[in-house]
Design an enzyme around this catalytic site. Structure first.
Site, PDB file in Angstrom:
ATOM      1  N   GLU A  41     -22.898   4.025   0.004  1.00 34.25           N
ATOM      2  CA  GLU A  41     -23.267   2.705   0.537  1.00 34.25           C
ATOM      3  C   GLU A  41     -22.125   1.710   0.304  1.00 34.25           C
ATOM      4  O   GLU A  41     -21.884   0.828   1.118  1.00 34.25           O
ATOM      5  CB  GLU A  41     -24.559   2.215  -0.122  1.00 34.25           C
ATOM      6  CG  GLU A  41     -25.767   3.031   0.334  1.00 34.25           C
ATOM      7  CD  GLU A  41     -27.073   2.653  -0.366  1.00 34.25           C
ATOM      8  OE1 GLU A  41     -28.067   2.418   0.333  1.00 34.25           O
ATOM      9  OE2 GLU A  41     -27.109   2.586  -1.612  1.00 34.25           O
TER      10      GLU A  41
ATOM     11  N   CYS B 222       0.840  -1.206   0.000  1.00 36.60           N
ATOM     12  CA  CYS B 222       0.000   0.000   0.000  1.00 36.60           C
ATOM     13  C   CYS B 222       0.875   1.257   0.000  1.00 36.60           C
ATOM     14  O   CYS B 222       1.170   1.830   1.049  1.00 36.60           O
ATOM     15  CB  CYS B 222      -0.947  -0.009   1.203  1.00 36.60           C
ATOM     16  SG  CYS B 222      -2.146   1.328   1.138  1.00 36.60           S
TER      17      CYS B 222
ATOM     18  N   THR C  97     -31.651  -2.816   7.597  1.00 31.66           N
ATOM     19  CA  THR C  97     -30.526  -3.469   6.907  1.00 31.66           C
ATOM     20  C   THR C  97     -29.664  -4.305   7.848  1.00 31.66           C
ATOM     21  O   THR C  97     -28.589  -4.758   7.463  1.00 31.66           O
ATOM     22  CB  THR C  97     -29.612  -2.413   6.246  1.00 31.66           C
ATOM     23  OG1 THR C  97     -29.126  -1.529   7.267  1.00 31.66           O
ATOM     24  CG2 THR C  97     -30.356  -1.610   5.202  1.00 31.66           C
TER      25      THR C  97
ATOM     26  N   THR D 234     -26.529   2.761  10.273  1.00 31.20           N
ATOM     27  CA  THR D 234     -27.536   2.555   9.225  1.00 31.20           C
ATOM     28  C   THR D 234     -28.288   3.845   8.991  1.00 31.20           C
ATOM     29  O   THR D 234     -28.399   4.688   9.879  1.00 31.20           O
ATOM     30  CB  THR D 234     -28.547   1.447   9.604  1.00 31.20           C
ATOM     31  OG1 THR D 234     -29.476   1.293   8.518  1.00 31.20           O
ATOM     32  CG2 THR D 234     -29.309   1.790  10.869  1.00 31.20           C
TER      33      THR D 234
ATOM     34  N   ASN E  54     -31.161   3.328   7.245  1.00 34.29           N
ATOM     35  CA  ASN E  54     -32.423   2.683   6.879  1.00 34.29           C
ATOM     36  C   ASN E  54     -32.793   2.875   5.417  1.00 34.29           C
ATOM     37  O   ASN E  54     -33.954   2.985   5.073  1.00 34.29           O
ATOM     38  CB  ASN E  54     -33.565   3.167   7.782  1.00 34.29           C
ATOM     39  CG  ASN E  54     -33.283   2.816   9.231  1.00 34.29           C
ATOM     40  OD1 ASN E  54     -32.982   3.678  10.039  1.00 34.29           O
ATOM     41  ND2 ASN E  54     -33.327   1.527   9.537  1.00 34.29           N
ATOM     42  N   THR E  55     -31.768   2.945   4.573  1.00 32.15           N
ATOM     43  CA  THR E  55     -32.060   3.031   3.147  1.00 32.15           C
ATOM     44  C   THR E  55     -31.240   1.975   2.420  1.00 32.15           C
ATOM     45  O   THR E  55     -30.187   1.539   2.896  1.00 32.15           O
ATOM     46  CB  THR E  55     -31.628   4.397   2.561  1.00 32.15           C
ATOM     47  OG1 THR E  55     -30.239   4.576   2.840  1.00 32.15           O
ATOM     48  CG2 THR E  55     -32.414   5.532   3.157  1.00 32.15           C
TER      49      THR E  55
END
Length: 398
Positions: free
Chosen positions: A369, A45, A304, A292, A294-295
């Protein structure tokens, strides 16, 4: 900037990293940065290696050490073996490795120093996963805009624009998404009914996932273009992650999570030997596990938790850790093949991550996400490696 898409996580991450590098602790500052360089080099890295070479000099480290591991003091070089195992095959770590580092002599480690070193090594191995997983590059390799994977072509746009996308790509991705939503719903309903699964069946499902993770091609070829500024910090560069069940080899014994858990064992051990860091690590694991909005893609009001748990447990599964009370059938239901390939690559050989495998999974999801998945990966990986290391320390002490 990338972590900043999830501010709650970022603040927890900063606190931990600050404590590890800047606050009182058993190791002097320059050695902490050197350990970070050693850890990041295991995964090639260059972004992190370069960063910490600069930091190392800033806190007064000896420039000669940066010519390579062979120029560092023996005490640091002695960490090479455990660095290698933690990065690629943590299940091989035994109390003998711990014993060797602590045995009296001029280059011996104290237990407190060693615990700080183990936390630093696992922190930077998993941070390398995050860096590669999100496509973060050193400044000299960036074009102006592109310092990480750009969002997938149709993510982060308003939901309506997706409906107008022509071509099959859009519809396939939509179908993937709907299938996932449907499966989550079914699993949540079935959980109430599926009381009758036997322990044998649960164990079989785990073994199946473990073997199935072999899908992911691991290339054993060492990149010849490996920059010399990384190669000089590597001994035994060919050593890498090895799949558990190559034919004719002894698979590592499954680590039963119940026998040595973070909550009951790891956390209290670290808290004893490196007090504040146990608290902060615990908070960081909690934050990411429970994070979360919630989508999912363009759907709101979604629970989720099942999906987050499947990702976490799958990462632990590829490192040989099994939860007795978890049905690994859920992993298969919720994680599509492309996502599994991505998770396995980023967790086990992050240096092989490509933009292609990043764009191929969850094509309808927002970039943020996908970054969220990388945070789960980072923390699940760090916890898995730490559990193996701390279990060895505990065995050494008892």
């Amino acid at each position: 900037m990338v972590m900043g898409l999830h501010p709650q996580y970022l603040s927890s991450f900063w606190k931990t990293q600050y404590l590890l590098l800047r606050m009182d602790g058993p190791l002097p500052y320059h050695k902490r940065h050197y350990i970070a360089i050693m850890a990041a080099a295991r995964h090639r890295c260059s972004y992190l290696v370069g960063l910490h070479m600069g930091e190392f000099l800033q806190v007064g480290g000896n420039p000669a050490w940066l010519r390579g591991l062979h120029c560092a003091p023996q005490k640091l070089r002695n960490l090479n073996e455990i660095n290698k195992l933690l990065a690629h095959r943590p299940w091989l770590i035994t109390k003998e490795h711990i014993e060797a580092l602590l045995k009296p002599g001029e280059d011996s480690w104290s237990l407190a120093e060693l615990v700080q070193a183990l936390v630093l090594l696992t922190h930077y191995h998993s941070l390398a996963s995050f860096v590669f997983g999100c496509g973060i590059k050193p400044e000299e390799e960036q074009d102006v805009e592109n310092n990480c994977w750009a969002p997938s072509p149709h993510s982060d746009s308003s939901p309506t624009s997706d409906d107008t996308m022509g071509g099959s790509g859009g519809t396939d991705a939509m179908q993937e998404l709907e299938v996932l939503m449907e499966r989550m719903k079914l699993l949540q309903e079935n959980q109430l009914e599926e009381e009758g699964v036997t322990q044998e069946e649960m164990a079989t499902r785990f073994e199946l996932e473990k073997t199935e993770s072999l899908l992911v091609p691991s290339s054993d070829i060492l990149d010849p273009s490996l920059q010399s500024n990384i190669r000089c910090f590597l001994e035994d560069p060919e050593f890498g992650y090895k799949d558990f069940t190559r034919r004719g080899e002894q698979a590592p014994p499954t680590f039963r999570a119940q026998d040595y858990t973070w909550e009951d064992h790891g956390y209290s051990l670290i808290n004893r030997l490196y007090p504040d860091v146990g608290q902060l690590l615990d908070e960081k694991f909690q934050v990411v596990y429970n994070l979360t909005y919630n989508t999912i893609a363009m759907h709101c009001g979604v629970d989720t938790s099942m999906l987050r748990r499947a990702i976490w447990n799958y990462v632990h599964c590829v490192f040989g850790i099994r939860y007795d009370d978890y049905d690994y059938g859920e992993v298969n239901q919720l994680l599509e093949r492309n996502l599994k390939i991505y998770i396995k690559t980023v967790a086990c050989y992050p240096e092989k991550t490509t933009k292609q495998i990043y764009t191929q999974f969850w094509r309808h999801f927002k970039h943020s996400e996908k970054v969220h998945i990388n945070l789960l990966l980072l923390e699940a990986r760090m916890q898995a490696a730490l559990l193996y290391a701390l279990r060895a320390v505990t065995r050494y002490m008892t």
